[in-house]
Structures are given as structure tokens and as C-alpha cells.
Design a protein around this motif. Sequence first.
Motif, PDB file in Angstrom:
ATOM      1  N   GLU A   1       7.312 -15.033   3.751  1.00  0.00           N
ATOM      2  CA  GLU A   1       7.307 -14.857   2.302  1.00  0.00           C
ATOM      3  C   GLU A   1       6.287 -13.815   1.885  1.00  0.00           C
ATOM      4  OE1 GLU A   1       7.001 -18.312   0.026  1.00  0.00           O
ATOM      5  OE2 GLU A   1       8.765 -19.252   0.884  1.00  0.00           O
ATOM      6  N   TRP A   2       6.474 -13.373   0.664  1.00  0.00           N
ATOM      7  CA  TRP A   2       5.559 -12.395   0.089  1.00  0.00           C
ATOM      8  C   TRP A   2       4.914 -12.994  -1.148  1.00  0.00           C
ATOM      9  CZ3 TRP A   2       5.090  -7.636   2.535  1.00  0.00           C
ATOM     10  CH2 TRP A   2       6.025  -7.373   3.544  1.00  0.00           C
ATOM     11  N   VAL A   3       3.685 -12.637  -1.346  1.00  0.00           N
ATOM     12  CA  VAL A   3       2.975 -13.125  -2.541  1.00  0.00           C
ATOM     13  C   VAL A   3       2.307 -11.936  -3.228  1.00  0.00           C
ATOM     14  CG1 VAL A   3       2.557 -15.467  -1.685  1.00  0.00           C
ATOM     15  CG2 VAL A   3       0.934 -13.642  -1.123  1.00  0.00           C
ATOM     16  N   TRP A   4       1.941 -12.142  -4.482  1.00  0.00           N
ATOM     17  CA  TRP A   4       1.291 -11.070  -5.236  1.00  0.00           C
ATOM     18  C   TRP A   4      -0.208 -11.051  -4.936  1.00  0.00           C
ATOM     19  CZ3 TRP A   4       4.363  -7.688  -7.513  1.00  0.00           C
ATOM     20  CH2 TRP A   4       5.644  -8.091  -7.919  1.00  0.00           C
ATOM     21  N   GLN A   5      -0.763  -9.859  -4.848  1.00  0.00           N
ATOM     22  CA  GLN A   5      -2.209  -9.772  -4.669  1.00  0.00           C
ATOM     23  C   GLN A   5      -2.752  -8.466  -5.252  1.00  0.00           C
ATOM     24  OE1 GLN A   5      -5.094 -10.985  -4.988  1.00  0.00           O
ATOM     25  NE2 GLN A   5      -4.585 -12.496  -3.406  1.00  0.00           N
ATOM     26  N   ILE A   6      -4.040  -8.489  -5.579  1.00  0.00           N
ATOM     27  CA  ILE A   6      -4.702  -7.325  -6.194  1.00  0.00           C
ATOM     28  C   ILE A   6      -5.443  -6.533  -5.128  1.00  0.00           C
ATOM     29  CG2 ILE A   6      -6.497  -6.625  -7.837  1.00  0.00           C
ATOM     30  CD1 ILE A   6      -5.970  -9.329  -9.267  1.00  0.00           C
ATOM     31  N   ASP A   7      -5.270  -5.231  -5.142  1.00  0.00           N
ATOM     32  CA  ASP A   7      -6.076  -4.370  -4.284  1.00  0.00           C
ATOM     33  C   ASP A   7      -7.372  -4.059  -5.042  1.00  0.00           C
ATOM     34  OD1 ASP A   7      -7.318  -2.330  -2.918  1.00  0.00           O
ATOM     35  OD2 ASP A   7      -5.455  -1.336  -2.347  1.00  0.00           O
ATOM     36  N   PRO A   8      -8.496  -4.617  -4.601  1.00  0.00           N
ATOM     37  CA  PRO A   8      -9.734  -4.443  -5.378  1.00  0.00           C
ATOM     38  C   PRO A   8     -10.192  -2.992  -5.449  1.00  0.00           C
ATOM     39  CG  PRO A   8     -10.203  -5.491  -3.266  1.00  0.00           C
ATOM     40  CD  PRO A   8      -8.713  -5.426  -3.387  1.00  0.00           C
ATOM     41  N   PHE A   9      -9.715  -2.163  -4.521  1.00  0.00           N
ATOM     42  CA  PHE A   9     -10.127  -0.762  -4.558  1.00  0.00           C
ATOM     43  C   PHE A   9      -9.310   0.049  -5.570  1.00  0.00           C
ATOM     44  CE2 PHE A   9     -11.592  -2.269  -0.454  1.00  0.00           C
ATOM     45  CZ  PHE A   9     -12.907  -1.849  -0.490  1.00  0.00           C
ATOM     46  N   LYS A  10      -8.199  -0.535  -6.046  1.00  0.00           N
ATOM     47  CA  LYS A  10      -7.415   0.146  -7.087  1.00  0.00           C
ATOM     48  C   LYS A  10      -7.711  -0.418  -8.469  1.00  0.00           C
ATOM     49  CE  LYS A  10      -3.296   1.381  -4.400  1.00  0.00           C
ATOM     50  NZ  LYS A  10      -1.864   1.042  -4.236  1.00  0.00           N
ATOM     51  N   CYS A  11      -8.199  -1.647  -8.516  1.00  0.00           N
ATOM     52  CA  CYS A  11      -8.424  -2.340  -9.791  1.00  0.00           C
ATOM     53  C   CYS A  11      -9.408  -1.569 -10.672  1.00  0.00           C
ATOM     54  CB  CYS A  11      -8.972  -3.735  -9.490  1.00  0.00           C
ATOM     55  SG  CYS A  11      -9.521  -4.640 -10.951  1.00  0.00           S
TER      56      CYS A  11
ATOM     57  N   ILE B   1      -1.588  -4.255  -8.328  1.00  0.00           N
ATOM     58  CA  ILE B   1      -0.986  -5.522  -7.893  1.00  0.00           C
ATOM     59  C   ILE B   1       0.331  -5.236  -7.191  1.00  0.00           C
ATOM     60  CG2 ILE B   1      -0.126  -7.774  -8.631  1.00  0.00           C
ATOM     61  CD1 ILE B   1      -1.998  -7.646 -10.980  1.00  0.00           C
ATOM     62  N   SER B   2       0.465  -5.765  -5.991  1.00  0.00           N
ATOM     63  CA  SER B   2       1.708  -5.582  -5.241  1.00  0.00           C
ATOM     64  C   SER B   2       1.921  -6.810  -4.369  1.00  0.00           C
ATOM     65  CB  SER B   2       1.634  -4.318  -4.385  1.00  0.00           C
ATOM     66  OG  SER B   2       0.522  -4.413  -3.533  1.00  0.00           O
ATOM     67  N   ARG B   3       3.097  -6.877  -3.753  1.00  0.00           N
ATOM     68  CA  ARG B   3       3.374  -8.014  -2.879  1.00  0.00           C
ATOM     69  C   ARG B   3       2.767  -7.757  -1.507  1.00  0.00           C
ATOM     70  NH1 ARG B   3       6.510 -12.071  -4.479  1.00  0.00           N
ATOM     71  NH2 ARG B   3       8.012 -11.791  -6.159  1.00  0.00           N
ATOM     72  N   VAL B   4       2.172  -8.815  -0.945  1.00  0.00           N
ATOM     73  CA  VAL B   4       1.611  -8.738   0.398  1.00  0.00           C
ATOM     74  C   VAL B   4       2.191  -9.900   1.202  1.00  0.00           C
ATOM     75  CG1 VAL B   4      -0.549  -7.676  -0.389  1.00  0.00           C
ATOM     76  CG2 VAL B   4      -0.407 -10.154  -0.195  1.00  0.00           C
ATOM     77  N   PRO B   5       2.185  -9.831   2.516  1.00  0.00           N
ATOM     78  CA  PRO B   5       2.718 -10.951   3.305  1.00  0.00           C
ATOM     79  C   PRO B   5       1.923 -12.224   3.038  1.00  0.00           C
ATOM     80  CG  PRO B   5       2.320  -9.029   4.683  1.00  0.00           C
ATOM     81  CD  PRO B   5       1.718  -8.728   3.358  1.00  0.00           C
ATOM     82  N   ALA B   6       2.648 -13.343   2.924  1.00  0.00           N
ATOM     83  CA  ALA B   6       1.976 -14.622   2.661  1.00  0.00           C
ATOM     84  C   ALA B   6       1.041 -15.006   3.801  1.00  0.00           C
ATOM     85  CB  ALA B   6       3.017 -15.713   2.449  1.00  0.00           C
ATOM     86  N   SER B   7       1.266 -14.410   4.973  1.00  0.00           N
ATOM     87  CA  SER B   7       0.376 -14.705   6.097  1.00  0.00           C
ATOM     88  C   SER B   7      -0.999 -14.050   5.924  1.00  0.00           C
ATOM     89  CB  SER B   7       1.021 -14.217   7.398  1.00  0.00           C
ATOM     90  OG  SER B   7       1.348 -12.856   7.273  1.00  0.00           O
TER      91      SER B   7
END
Lengths: 317, 193
Positions: free
Chosen positions: B38-48, B168-174
Motif C-alpha cells: 500500500e501507499w500512504v501520504w507523507q510530507i517531504d520536510p525538505f520541500k515543506c 506531499i506525495s504517496r510513499v510506500p506504507a513499508s
Amino acid sequence: MNRTIQIVLILAILAIAAVVLYDSLSTRIDKRPDNPYQFSVEEFKPVDESLLSHREVRQIEVDNPVAFTWQNGKLFLLSGNSLQVITPEGRELLNKRIDFNPRSVLVDKHGQIIISYENYLVALDSEGNELYRSEMLDENSLLTSLAISGETLFVADAGKRQVWILNMELETIESFRGESGVSDVHGFILPSLHFHLAVNEEDELWITNSGMHRIQNYSLTGRLRRDWGEPSFSIEGFSGCCNPYYFAFLSDGRFVTSEKGIIRVKIYRESGELESVVAPAAMFPNGEKAPAIAVDENDHIWLLDFDKKMLRLFRPV
Amino acid sequence: MSKRIDRRNFIRGCARYTLGFGLAGLVGFTLKDTTTGEWVWQIDPFKCTSCGRCATHCVLNPSAVKCVHAYPLCGYCDLCGGYLKPGHISRDTAAENMLCPTAAIERKFIEEPYYEYKIIEDLCIGCAKCVEGCSAFGNGSLHLQIRHNLCVNCNECAIARVCPSDAISRVPASEPYKIKGGFEPGSQDVAES
């Protein structure tokens, strides 16, 4: 019947188009609401005009600057893997390829160029030919600043939070950490990976203790003698977690300091009292990095603006 | 002697192949989804850019975005730009000195002159005010992350739609988090959002 279906379909298409258009327009950057949680330090940026002592008179564009210094009427500039020597007008006199990732540069009065890297130093002659190369000082070292007193070289190590003392052949003599055993003297506190030092005309060694927002005077053997500086967002003090970032001396011993966060360059008397402002925050719009400082023989102030990739010359008004 | 194909058979054949390839594609797509997880949403802190929209645009209230603290990067500063309001009266825990609008950061004395800053997630609304203060004046150890114990993993993240920096983009749930210091910018495979 056919006509009714057609009207319904057209209305449905129009409704969908309206929703798509509204959605598209409402999420445009200029249509988004202001940030109700905006962090702002704008109120601390304006400076009383009576404090402004300098004006900018020259800008020289440079590529990927890392560090610079002034000596004998010339600017010595480091970038990714080159050492450039340029005139104050920007004419290139020398461009020498050096090891990658230099950190700081210093030129002594005889023209010997010393460059620090992450954990070692190299000395070059005035033509850029290698004279000496130090051993690795420590695997955790990060050598960010250099100063000379007589035949002694002081090297600020932000990684080890200590100052190395070397001879001019780049042999290590000793080091000190600014600690004394007294509870209120606890060594160098460096929240950021930068550590700066300089020697003035009186051969006094001054070192930033940026976590304490102070500039400290040490004996040449590493004993704390006196210090000054106060944390404050107002113009009199040093703001943020780790300022002042850079400093240099005018010929009469006054300090020129630069800060990150609210980027500003100021002059302090030897006593630590604010005297004037060389460059207020307004001169660094959208800037992020504190500019490096060098002072020439005429007490004109050179700033290396890392954000604009520019050397900027300031003269007294 | 060549055999002529009439129009009806030609159309039939085309429809058969189209259906076949479509089904094969669907099976492949489904298998890909089941094998890659699965994929989940996450923030890239270097782009925020700390725009504040994580607090105002999440479908949850308070937002599933919370401030997290990368302790190895922290300077444990006394004058913390993420904790103390610019122009604070004194460097202590009094409410009037705090930058956080919900008092979600706890300041704890460690030893002179070091202080530890801990996020109280129940109070944090993900406004990024502390993140901006820490980035401007400190090392950037405070940063935002989507907390997956709270996030409902919308098909289209409401914050991602308005994020001005596409952080914010989707990243692997793992590998659901992008904690500063624990990954290099651009090193993680990120699904198209």
C-alpha cells in the motif's frame, strides 16, 4: 423526449464544468487564504536610519562561493574545487584547482595561503603551489575558520568543538575546548556546524561561542579572558540559536558581525556596545545564510553573500 | 489462395483482442498493487515551506499532520527559535513567551545551558509555526510529518491539493515516514500523487 434528454445532458455538462472551474480557480496560489499561523520576524527587521553607517558601492558575481578572505589588496575566494584570486574590481589574477570541498581560507602577510577542509589543511604559496599538507586532525573534525598570530595558526573545529593550535608547517601543537572546570565556563556550544575565530591587530584571539551568543577572548594558550554579547531579536543583540555566525575586525579593534535568521551586519565597539549597522535585513531579501565578512586595508567591508552568489562592498556613508 | 476476412469478423476479432488485452492489463495492475504493497501520504520536510495549510486543510480536525522532532539534529538551545516567540520577554516556559499557539512543545532543562524540546502530539495542530522558527534560526530539527495512526489515507489528500511546494506525495506504507536525518532528500521512491 429527445429534447428533454439533451437539455438534461447539457445542464449536467455545464454543472460539471462549473464545479471543475471553481475548484481550479479556488486552489490557485493567489486565491488561497493567508496563513493564520504565519511566523513573522518582520517587526525586528526595520532599523533606525541614524544607525546606518555604510552604503553598498559594488557587487561582483561569483560562482558557488564557499569562503573568502582579503589580503594585500586582493580577494581570495574558494568555490567547490578552485581558489580564485581577484582584484577589488573583479579581475581574475589566479584560478587554481584545489581539493574538493574546501571550508575556509586565510592568507598570511607573506602571501602563504592556508585552506582548511573537513579534517585537514593545505598550505599553498602565492602561486597556488602546495607547500605543506597536515595530517587528518580528527575523523570527526569540521574545520570552519582560520586565524594567525605570529607563527601560530588557530583552527576552529566545529565537529570537535575545539580550537587546534598548529605551526605554519601545519604540525599540530595542542588544542583547547574553552573549558575551565568552573561551572559557568562550559566550553564552546555550537548548535550549528559553524565555528568562527579571528585575531585582531593587538594579537588577541577572539572566538564565537554562538550557542551562548557571545564572542570570547582567549589567551593564545586557550584561557578565557573576557567576552561580550547578548541574545536578543532587537538590533542590539544576537538573535536565533547560534549567532554571531561570522565576525571580523576593523583596524581599530571594533567588531563587524553577521547573523543568520534575521540577516544583518553590524559594528560593535570593543566593549561589546552596538555602534552602527552596516547592512540591515532589508539588504538581504529572501536570504537564508549569514554573509562571510572581510575587511580591507581601508576598513571597507566586503561581504560574501551566499544567497545572491555575490561579493558586496560597503563603504562608510 | 488468400482467405478474405469480412467486416463483421474483423470487428469481432478486434473486440476480442481489445477485451483480452484489457483484462490482462487489469490483472497486471491488480497484481502490481498487491505485490508492491500500500501507499500512504507523507510530507517531504525538505520541500515543506511551512505554509500553515496542513493545519487548515486536512479533513480531520485537528489535522493528522504533527510536528516531529529529529533529536540528533537539535542543538538543545536555550534560545530556541521554534519554542520562543520572537520578542519574548524571558527565556522560560511562561505562556506569553511561547511561539506555539497551542502550547504543544514542552521545554525541559537538561544541563546548563541545554534544553530538550518535546512535542505533545495531542495538542499539536500541525501549523508549522515552530518549524519555521526552527528552520530560520536553528538547525531545522522540528519538521512536519503525517501521523499514520491518525491519517485516514484519503484517495486524494486534501492538503496535497493545496500544498504550494508539492511536498506531499504517496510513499510506500513499508517506509511511511520521512524523518530528517533518517533519509536523504530524493532517495525514497515516491508514487505519483
